[in-house]
Design a protein around this motif. Structure first.
Motif, PDB file in Angstrom:
ATOM      1  N   ASN A  99       0.809  -1.126  -0.032  1.00  0.00           N
ATOM      2  CA  ASN A  99       0.027  -0.089   0.104  1.00  0.00           C
ATOM      3  C   ASN A  99       0.778   1.249  -0.148  1.00  0.00           C
ATOM      4  O   ASN A  99       0.340   2.183  -0.525  1.00  0.00           O
ATOM      5  CB  ASN A  99      -0.843  -0.009   1.192  1.00  0.00           C
ATOM      6  CG  ASN A  99      -2.254  -0.843   0.933  1.00  0.00           C
ATOM      7  OD1 ASN A  99      -2.699  -0.798  -0.181  1.00  0.00           O
ATOM      8  ND2 ASN A  99      -2.632  -1.501   1.876  1.00  0.00           N
ATOM      9  N   ARG A 100       2.080   1.201   0.689  1.00  0.00           N
ATOM     10  CA  ARG A 100       2.787   2.536   0.500  1.00  0.00           C
ATOM     11  C   ARG A 100       3.496   2.672  -0.993  1.00  0.00           C
ATOM     12  O   ARG A 100       3.520   3.813  -1.462  1.00  0.00           O
ATOM     13  CB  ARG A 100       4.200   2.144   1.254  1.00  0.00           C
ATOM     14  CG  ARG A 100       5.182   3.313   1.497  1.00  0.00           C
ATOM     15  CD  ARG A 100       4.592   4.603   2.035  1.00  0.00           C
ATOM     16  NE  ARG A 100       3.914   4.346   3.468  1.00  0.00           N
ATOM     17  CZ  ARG A 100       5.064   4.392   4.554  1.00  0.00           C
ATOM     18  NH1 ARG A 100       6.190   4.605   4.265  1.00  0.00           N
ATOM     19  NH2 ARG A 100       4.467   4.000   5.845  1.00  0.00           N
ATOM     20  N   TYR A 108      -2.349  10.321  -9.762  1.00  0.00           N
ATOM     21  CA  TYR A 108      -4.006  10.264  -9.557  1.00  0.00           C
ATOM     22  C   TYR A 108      -4.592   9.523 -10.471  1.00  0.00           C
ATOM     23  O   TYR A 108      -5.762   9.760 -11.136  1.00  0.00           O
ATOM     24  CB  TYR A 108      -4.293  11.883  -9.694  1.00  0.00           C
ATOM     25  CG  TYR A 108      -4.738  12.621  -8.284  1.00  0.00           C
ATOM     26  CD1 TYR A 108      -5.844  12.939  -7.758  1.00  0.00           C
ATOM     27  CD2 TYR A 108      -3.447  12.705  -7.727  1.00  0.00           C
ATOM     28  CE1 TYR A 108      -5.514  13.564  -6.572  1.00  0.00           C
ATOM     29  CE2 TYR A 108      -3.258  13.370  -6.540  1.00  0.00           C
ATOM     30  CZ  TYR A 108      -4.691  13.651  -5.700  1.00  0.00           C
ATOM     31  OH  TYR A 108      -4.366  14.355  -4.366  1.00  0.00           O
ATOM     32  N   ILE A 155       1.557   1.714  -3.629  1.00  0.00           N
ATOM     33  CA  ILE A 155       0.305   2.157  -4.417  1.00  0.00           C
ATOM     34  C   ILE A 155       0.096   3.574  -3.900  1.00  0.00           C
ATOM     35  O   ILE A 155      -0.246   4.410  -4.924  1.00  0.00           O
ATOM     36  CB  ILE A 155      -0.828   1.415  -3.880  1.00  0.00           C
ATOM     37  CG1 ILE A 155      -0.784  -0.122  -4.500  1.00  0.00           C
ATOM     38  CG2 ILE A 155      -2.258   2.052  -4.374  1.00  0.00           C
ATOM     39  CD1 ILE A 155      -1.529  -1.225  -4.008  1.00  0.00           C
ATOM     40  N   GLN A 156       0.085   3.951  -2.797  1.00  0.00           N
ATOM     41  CA  GLN A 156       0.173   5.513  -2.451  1.00  0.00           C
ATOM     42  C   GLN A 156       0.992   6.301  -2.965  1.00  0.00           C
ATOM     43  O   GLN A 156       0.466   7.449  -3.652  1.00  0.00           O
ATOM     44  CB  GLN A 156       0.430   5.450  -0.796  1.00  0.00           C
ATOM     45  CG  GLN A 156      -0.048   7.130  -0.376  1.00  0.00           C
ATOM     46  CD  GLN A 156       0.441   7.067   1.205  1.00  0.00           C
ATOM     47  OE1 GLN A 156       1.522   6.876   1.497  1.00  0.00           O
ATOM     48  NE2 GLN A 156      -0.709   7.613   1.871  1.00  0.00           N
ATOM     49  N   ALA A 157       2.382   6.149  -3.221  1.00  0.00           N
ATOM     50  CA  ALA A 157       3.133   6.700  -3.775  1.00  0.00           C
ATOM     51  C   ALA A 157       2.735   7.072  -5.357  1.00  0.00           C
ATOM     52  O   ALA A 157       2.799   8.003  -5.888  1.00  0.00           O
ATOM     53  CB  ALA A 157       4.652   6.385  -3.729  1.00  0.00           C
ATOM     54  N   TYR A 158       2.513   5.865  -6.051  1.00  0.00           N
ATOM     55  CA  TYR A 158       2.089   5.870  -7.313  1.00  0.00           C
ATOM     56  C   TYR A 158       0.730   6.924  -7.598  1.00  0.00           C
ATOM     57  O   TYR A 158       0.646   7.563  -8.519  1.00  0.00           O
ATOM     58  CB  TYR A 158       1.602   4.533  -7.830  1.00  0.00           C
ATOM     59  CG  TYR A 158       1.233   4.586  -9.216  1.00  0.00           C
ATOM     60  CD1 TYR A 158       1.857   4.400 -10.345  1.00  0.00           C
ATOM     61  CD2 TYR A 158      -0.385   4.046  -9.413  1.00  0.00           C
ATOM     62  CE1 TYR A 158       1.060   4.344 -11.591  1.00  0.00           C
ATOM     63  CE2 TYR A 158      -1.048   3.989 -10.693  1.00  0.00           C
ATOM     64  CZ  TYR A 158      -0.291   4.254 -11.573  1.00  0.00           C
ATOM     65  OH  TYR A 158      -0.802   4.140 -12.956  1.00  0.00           O
ATOM     66  N   ARG A 159      -0.121   6.539  -6.726  1.00  0.00           N
ATOM     67  CA  ARG A 159      -1.487   7.485  -6.745  1.00  0.00           C
ATOM     68  C   ARG A 159      -1.207   9.095  -6.516  1.00  0.00           C
ATOM     69  O   ARG A 159      -1.690   9.919  -7.133  1.00  0.00           O
ATOM     70  CB  ARG A 159      -2.417   7.072  -5.618  1.00  0.00           C
ATOM     71  CG  ARG A 159      -2.989   5.613  -5.938  1.00  0.00           C
ATOM     72  CD  ARG A 159      -3.645   5.100  -4.870  1.00  0.00           C
ATOM     73  NE  ARG A 159      -5.110   5.703  -4.755  1.00  0.00           N
ATOM     74  CZ  ARG A 159      -6.083   5.954  -3.429  1.00  0.00           C
ATOM     75  NH1 ARG A 159      -5.391   5.385  -2.406  1.00  0.00           N
ATOM     76  NH2 ARG A 159      -6.839   6.406  -3.515  1.00  0.00           N
ATOM     77  N   LEU A 160      -0.347   9.318  -5.555  1.00  0.00           N
ATOM     78  CA  LEU A 160       0.089  10.691  -5.462  1.00  0.00           C
ATOM     79  C   LEU A 160       0.703  11.296  -6.727  1.00  0.00           C
ATOM     80  O   LEU A 160       0.618  12.386  -6.939  1.00  0.00           O
ATOM     81  CB  LEU A 160       1.062  10.806  -4.035  1.00  0.00           C
ATOM     82  CG  LEU A 160       0.254  10.461  -2.578  1.00  0.00           C
ATOM     83  CD1 LEU A 160       1.449  10.552  -1.864  1.00  0.00           C
ATOM     84  CD2 LEU A 160      -0.430  11.833  -2.554  1.00  0.00           C
ATOM     85  N   HIS A 205      -6.272   1.926  -6.015  1.00  0.00           N
ATOM     86  CA  HIS A 205      -6.551   1.926  -4.891  1.00  0.00           C
ATOM     87  C   HIS A 205      -5.812   1.041  -3.789  1.00  0.00           C
ATOM     88  O   HIS A 205      -5.044  -0.020  -4.257  1.00  0.00           O
ATOM     89  CB  HIS A 205      -8.051   1.489  -4.848  1.00  0.00           C
ATOM     90  CG  HIS A 205      -8.233   0.103  -5.449  1.00  0.00           C
ATOM     91  ND1 HIS A 205      -8.025  -1.071  -4.605  1.00  0.00           N
ATOM     92  CD2 HIS A 205      -8.551  -0.526  -6.599  1.00  0.00           C
ATOM     93  CE1 HIS A 205      -8.189  -2.157  -5.332  1.00  0.00           C
ATOM     94  NE2 HIS A 205      -8.672  -1.738  -6.465  1.00  0.00           N
ATOM     95  N   GLU A 206      -5.905   1.441  -2.450  1.00  0.00           N
ATOM     96  CA  GLU A 206      -5.265   0.794  -1.575  1.00  0.00           C
ATOM     97  C   GLU A 206      -6.043  -0.802  -1.502  1.00  0.00           C
ATOM     98  O   GLU A 206      -7.174  -0.759  -1.977  1.00  0.00           O
ATOM     99  CB  GLU A 206      -5.566   1.367  -0.166  1.00  0.00           C
ATOM    100  CG  GLU A 206      -4.684   2.545   0.150  1.00  0.00           C
ATOM    101  CD  GLU A 206      -4.632   2.752   1.429  1.00  0.00           C
ATOM    102  OE1 GLU A 206      -5.391   2.276   2.459  1.00  0.00           O
ATOM    103  OE2 GLU A 206      -3.841   3.815   1.878  1.00  0.00           O
ATOM    104  N   ARG A 209      -6.608   5.604  10.727  1.00  0.00           N
ATOM    105  CA  ARG A 209      -6.664   4.587   9.750  1.00  0.00           C
ATOM    106  C   ARG A 209      -6.720   3.323  10.894  1.00  0.00           C
ATOM    107  O   ARG A 209      -5.934   3.151  11.649  1.00  0.00           O
ATOM    108  CB  ARG A 209      -5.333   4.598   9.048  1.00  0.00           C
ATOM    109  CG  ARG A 209      -4.965   5.796   8.020  1.00  0.00           C
ATOM    110  CD  ARG A 209      -6.205   5.965   7.374  1.00  0.00           C
ATOM    111  NE  ARG A 209      -6.515   4.967   6.236  1.00  0.00           N
ATOM    112  CZ  ARG A 209      -6.042   5.184   4.863  1.00  0.00           C
ATOM    113  NH1 ARG A 209      -5.142   6.186   4.756  1.00  0.00           N
ATOM    114  NH2 ARG A 209      -6.204   4.286   4.047  1.00  0.00           N
TER     115      ARG A 209
END
Length: 406
Positions: free
Chosen positions: A159-160, A170, A162-167, A175-176, A337
């Motif tokens: 998830n870390r 967008y 994925i979060q970097a990719y999403r930031l 999604h997580e 969270r």
């Protein structure tokens, strides 16, 4: 063996899952792989992901393929080969062998979505148990639960990423993920051994489970209701807030614990407002009911007290409701969270508020639908999730034996 050579062996007075693991054994390096349920629109990339002071080497790639024997299955039980794409010549030895066993059989190729691969560690005692079993063998229960929790413990790493990719992008589709989204994990050992961990049992079903019948007949697929009852259910209507309650129960299984807490608290608030409106209308009139509800729009506990007073009954869940609403506030307004390793705590919150919902609704028929056959309906749930308490510390992943006193 002769009597002279027999070694007396006393049965243990107690045994707990994990007692056959040497928890003080040294670590061995392993690789974890998991396929995401979406594509990351990026070329293969090497990353370093830091969690709680520990840095995990991670590779994101999309060059993996699966080759299945015959048809592809949801459970992936038919997958024979995972890795880079193979040519017909590469596959010839295995296809030739398959056709000697079943002339009509073939290999099916599937392109995997984005794969996240990370370097981590595993207890060498568990690794030895897996080595001894060999490819395709049944892994001992303790080792199987261990590798499942080992995988769960690395959801934070995934998830870390994925979060970097999403930031950075967008991306609308990223999604997580929870165990529900990525149920199949693959552990690669340095000696070439590979083992699969299925985190959500029902994701490994290719057909409905079968149960033996009481009359001794052949096993039959599990059935929660018959066709006639299903047709009658089309005329059922949900109680106020019941849709949110059902969502909360399902979100717990999908790993959205924050969403589950939000929904279950909302379900109770919706039900209490509807029932208080009816009770006040009976006690006075509709206008008085509307006035009181407008005055107490932000005073839910006052509404609860009023409803209990009108019913002349004492609510047995006061403290739990207050605690749940406080937790919901932290989630919604504080960005809190809910950690997967504390799933048991969040499950208890949802369960207790479900009981509170039953109490306010006061409908024995609907209560029985929710509260009966829970064991049967729980087949396929990941009920042992987190049993070995995976946690990432500064030196890497840690798992712990079950505490019999907890």
């Amino acid at each position: 063996m002769s009597e002279d050579n027999e070694v007396p062996c006393a049965a243990p007075t107690a045994w707990t899952l994990g007692d056959d693991i040497d928890w003080n054994a040294p670590w061995v390096e392993v690789y974890l792989r998991v396929e995401l349920p979406f594509w990351m629109m990026v070329a293969p990339t090497d990353l370093e992901v830091e969690i709680n002071g520990h840095k995990f080497p991670v590779t994101v790639s999309d060059h993996f393929f699966e080759y299945s024997y015959g048809h592809m299955s949801d459970s992936k039980h038919t997958v024979l080969i995972r890795g880079s794409r193979k040519s017909s010549e590469d596959l010839r030895p295995i296809t030739d062998y398959i056709r000697t066993q079943q002339p009509e059989a073939h290999l099916s190729e599937r392109k995997c979505k984005t794969i996240v691969r990370m370097t981590t560690r595993c207890n060498s005692s568990v690794a030895t148990k897996i080595y001894k079993v060999g490819k395709g063998g049944a892994i001992p229960p303790s080792a199987a639960r261990y590798i499942e929790d080992l995988s769960r413990g690395h959801l934070a790493v995934v998830n870390r990423v994925i979060q970097a990719y999403r930031l950075a992008t967008y991306d609308y589709f990223a999604h997580e993920v929870a165990a529900w989204d990525v149920p199949f994990w693959y552990i690669d050992f340095k000696n070439g051994a590979e083992v699969t961990a299925t985190l959500v049992p029902c994701k490994g079903w290719d057909h409905k489970p079968f149960l033996f019948t009481r009359d001794g007949g052949p096993p039959a697929p599990i059935s929660y209701l018959d066709p006639a009852t299903f047709r009658d259910a089309m005329d059922l209507s949900a109680s106020p807030g019941e849709a949110e309650l059902m969502d909360a129960i399902n979100l717990m299984e999908r790993g959205d614990y924050g969403g589950a807490v939000r929904r279950v608290v909302t379900s109770l608030e919706v039900l209490v407002e509807a029932q208080l409106r009816d009770a006040l209308t009976i006690a006075s009139d509709a206008e008085a009911a509307a006035t009181y509800l407008a005055e107490t729009e932000d005073a839910f506990l006052k509404r609860v007290g009023k409803l209990c007073g009108l019913r002349k009954s004492k609510l047995p869940f006061w403290r739990q409701i207050k605690d749940a609403r406080t937790l919901r506030h932290k989630v919604v307004h504080g960005g809190f969270r809910l950690e997967p390793r504390e799933r048991g705590k969040w499950q208890k919150t949802v369960d207790v508020l479900r009981w509170a919902y039953n109490w306010f609704e006061d409908d024995p028929v609907k209560r029985d639908v929710r509260e009966k056959r829970i064991a049967l309906r729980s087949l396929g749930r990941d009920m042992t999730a987190g049993i070995f308490r995976p946690v990432i510390k500064h030196d890497g992943i840690h798992l712990s034996p079950i505490d019999p006193q907890s």
